[in-house]
Design a protein around this motif. Structure first.
Motif, PDB file in Angstrom:
ATOM      1  N   ALA A 145      40.568  58.078 -77.037  1.00 51.87           N
ATOM      2  CA  ALA A 145      40.993  56.688 -76.850  1.00 51.87           C
ATOM      3  C   ALA A 145      39.799  55.747 -76.710  1.00 51.87           C
ATOM      4  O   ALA A 145      39.836  54.596 -77.151  1.00 51.87           O
ATOM      5  N   GLN A 146      38.723  56.247 -76.117  1.00 50.94           N
ATOM      6  CA  GLN A 146      37.541  55.417 -75.896  1.00 50.94           C
ATOM      7  C   GLN A 146      36.811  55.106 -77.198  1.00 50.94           C
ATOM      8  O   GLN A 146      36.383  53.963 -77.426  1.00 50.94           O
ATOM      9  N   ILE A 224      45.762  56.648 -73.708  1.00 55.71           N
ATOM     10  CA  ILE A 224      46.060  57.868 -74.446  1.00 55.71           C
ATOM     11  C   ILE A 224      46.372  57.509 -75.889  1.00 55.71           C
ATOM     12  O   ILE A 224      47.063  56.511 -76.153  1.00 55.71           O
ATOM     13  N   VAL A 225      45.866  58.289 -76.832  1.00 52.97           N
ATOM     14  CA  VAL A 225      46.167  58.074 -78.242  1.00 52.97           C
ATOM     15  C   VAL A 225      47.520  58.730 -78.537  1.00 52.97           C
ATOM     16  O   VAL A 225      47.657  59.958 -78.486  1.00 52.97           O
ATOM     17  N   THR A 226      48.526  57.908 -78.814  1.00 49.33           N
ATOM     18  CA  THR A 226      49.872  58.430 -79.081  1.00 49.33           C
ATOM     19  C   THR A 226      50.156  58.566 -80.569  1.00 49.33           C
ATOM     20  O   THR A 226      51.107  59.237 -80.954  1.00 49.33           O
ATOM     21  N   ASP A 227      49.354  57.930 -81.403  1.00 48.30           N
ATOM     22  CA  ASP A 227      49.539  58.012 -82.858  1.00 48.30           C
ATOM     23  C   ASP A 227      48.161  57.951 -83.501  1.00 48.30           C
ATOM     24  O   ASP A 227      47.444  56.957 -83.356  1.00 48.30           O
ATOM     25  N   GLY A 228      47.799  59.018 -84.201  1.00 45.06           N
ATOM     26  CA  GLY A 228      46.488  59.069 -84.838  1.00 45.06           C
ATOM     27  C   GLY A 228      46.431  58.446 -86.207  1.00 45.06           C
ATOM     28  O   GLY A 228      45.403  58.552 -86.887  1.00 45.06           O
ATOM     29  N   GLY A 229      47.504  57.768 -86.640  1.00 43.39           N
ATOM     30  CA  GLY A 229      47.503  57.138 -87.951  1.00 43.39           C
ATOM     31  C   GLY A 229      47.437  58.175 -89.055  1.00 43.39           C
ATOM     32  O   GLY A 229      48.245  59.101 -89.111  1.00 43.39           O
ATOM     33  N   ALA A 233      44.677  64.669 -86.010  1.00 47.27           N
ATOM     34  CA  ALA A 233      43.696  65.247 -85.087  1.00 47.27           C
ATOM     35  C   ALA A 233      43.212  64.235 -84.058  1.00 47.27           C
ATOM     36  O   ALA A 233      42.673  64.615 -83.013  1.00 47.27           O
ATOM     37  N   LEU A 234      43.397  62.946 -84.342  1.00 43.25           N
ATOM     38  CA  LEU A 234      42.984  61.910 -83.396  1.00 43.25           C
ATOM     39  C   LEU A 234      43.976  61.740 -82.251  1.00 43.25           C
ATOM     40  O   LEU A 234      43.656  61.117 -81.236  1.00 43.25           O
ATOM     41  N   LYS A 235      45.163  62.257 -82.386  1.00 44.56           N
ATOM     42  CA  LYS A 235      46.188  62.118 -81.355  1.00 44.56           C
ATOM     43  C   LYS A 235      45.894  63.047 -80.187  1.00 44.56           C
ATOM     44  O   LYS A 235      45.499  64.196 -80.369  1.00 44.56           O
ATOM     45  N   ASP A 236      46.065  62.543 -78.961  1.00 48.62           N
ATOM     46  CA  ASP A 236      45.875  63.381 -77.776  1.00 48.62           C
ATOM     47  C   ASP A 236      47.019  64.387 -77.672  1.00 48.62           C
ATOM     48  O   ASP A 236      48.183  64.060 -77.924  1.00 48.62           O
TER      49      ASP A 236
END
Length: 287
Positions: A145-146, A224-229, A233-236
């Motif tokens: 997220a950061q 928190i990353v809820t959608d990595g687009g 792999a970017l989603k938590d």
């Protein structure tokens, strides 16, 4: 008539103070919460919560900032609008820096105060960071997220909601919710947005046991990353819960003592990590 208005805290209440015959306010060495309103009574970095995330919505009230210009307009004692543009390094003439070519935050906030017990805000902030300077969540929440794009220049659109209810003289309830849509500033420009959310519910107990004291309990979800687009792999993978309790004991006008504890489950939004427990004891001297 156009007036400049700002908030000041009187006890546990927030009051709008309006200064007419002025159109603009200029700021230097400031953050976003200097030109917009934070409702939480725990936001003060000196005597508020002991954690960074417990103080305020990090995506609404932190971002690239150092100097800029802000404008406030109070329609009446119930509605106010705050607008500001802040640049991180406005005096730097280098390429990719300066007031308009470097990192910046542009914000707008609507403050609604139906009565002296209720207050709400709706805010929008657009932020930009250059290469290797990205910090979407002000060091809170997960590493994804950061800085989801590993240092690539990033733009983020941030929407934040706040509410604060002064139930009575001894109890206040409030919280916030923030949603961020971030994207890398790459040459092809066709990457999908990454979605990041955060939220907090807090309970404040002013004057608990003695006038001037303040106790608090906070429960929330750090960024928190809820959608990595385009990239799952970017989603938590999991969800952290932040729980915090403080009690500020006002010994006298000059000294306060604040024991505090916060707990983070599934740190970095990953259940393989053990729960973190942090306790502190803060003593503040004011003269």
């Amino acid at each position: 008539m156009v007036c400049v208005a700002f908030r000041r805290k009187a006890g546990s209440k927030h009051q709008i103070v309006t200064l007419c015959d002025a159109l603009y306010q200029f700021y230097r060495a400031v953050d976003l919460d200097d030109v917009s309103l934070v409702l939480s009574p725990f936001a003060d970095e000196r005597n508020g919560t002991i954690s960074r995330f417990g103080r305020r919505n990090p995506t609404s009230f932190r971002g690239p900032a150092n100097a800029g210009v802000g404008f406030s307009y109070a329609f009446n004692d119930k509605f106010q609008v705050n607008v500001a543009y802040l640049a991180d390094d406005p005096a730097n003439p280098a390429e990719g820096a300066g007031a308009f070519n470097g990192a910046y935050s542009a914000l707008g906030q609507l403050v609604i105060e139906p009565n002296d017990r209720l207050a709400f805000t709706l805010g929008y902030v657009r932020k930009y960071w250059g290469d290797d300077g990205v910090d979407i969540t002000n060091g809170t929440g997960s590493f994804k997220a950061q800085d989801p794009f590993d240092g690539v220049a990033t733009t983020a659109d941030n929407v934040g909601l706040q509410a604060h209810w002064r139930v009575n003289e001894k109890l206040e309830i409030g919280g916030w919710f923030g949603s961020t849509w971030a994207r890398p500033e790459t040459s092809n420009g066709d990457e999908d947005d990454v979605t990041i959310i955060n939220g907090m519910l807090y309970f404040a107990f002013p004057d608990l046991l003695r006038e001037g004291n303040l106790a608090g309990l906070m429960v929330g979800v750090p960024p928190i990353v809820t959608d990595g687009g385009d990239d799952d792999a970017l989603k938590d993978d999991d969800t952290s819960i932040h729980i915090e309790a403080i009690y500020r004991f006002q010994v006298n006008d000059n000294i306060s003592l604040t024991p505090g504890l916060f707990v983070i489950t599934n740190p970095n939004h990953d259940d393989v990590n053990d729960t973190i427990w942090v306790s502190t004891f803060r003593t503040q001297f004011r003269f």
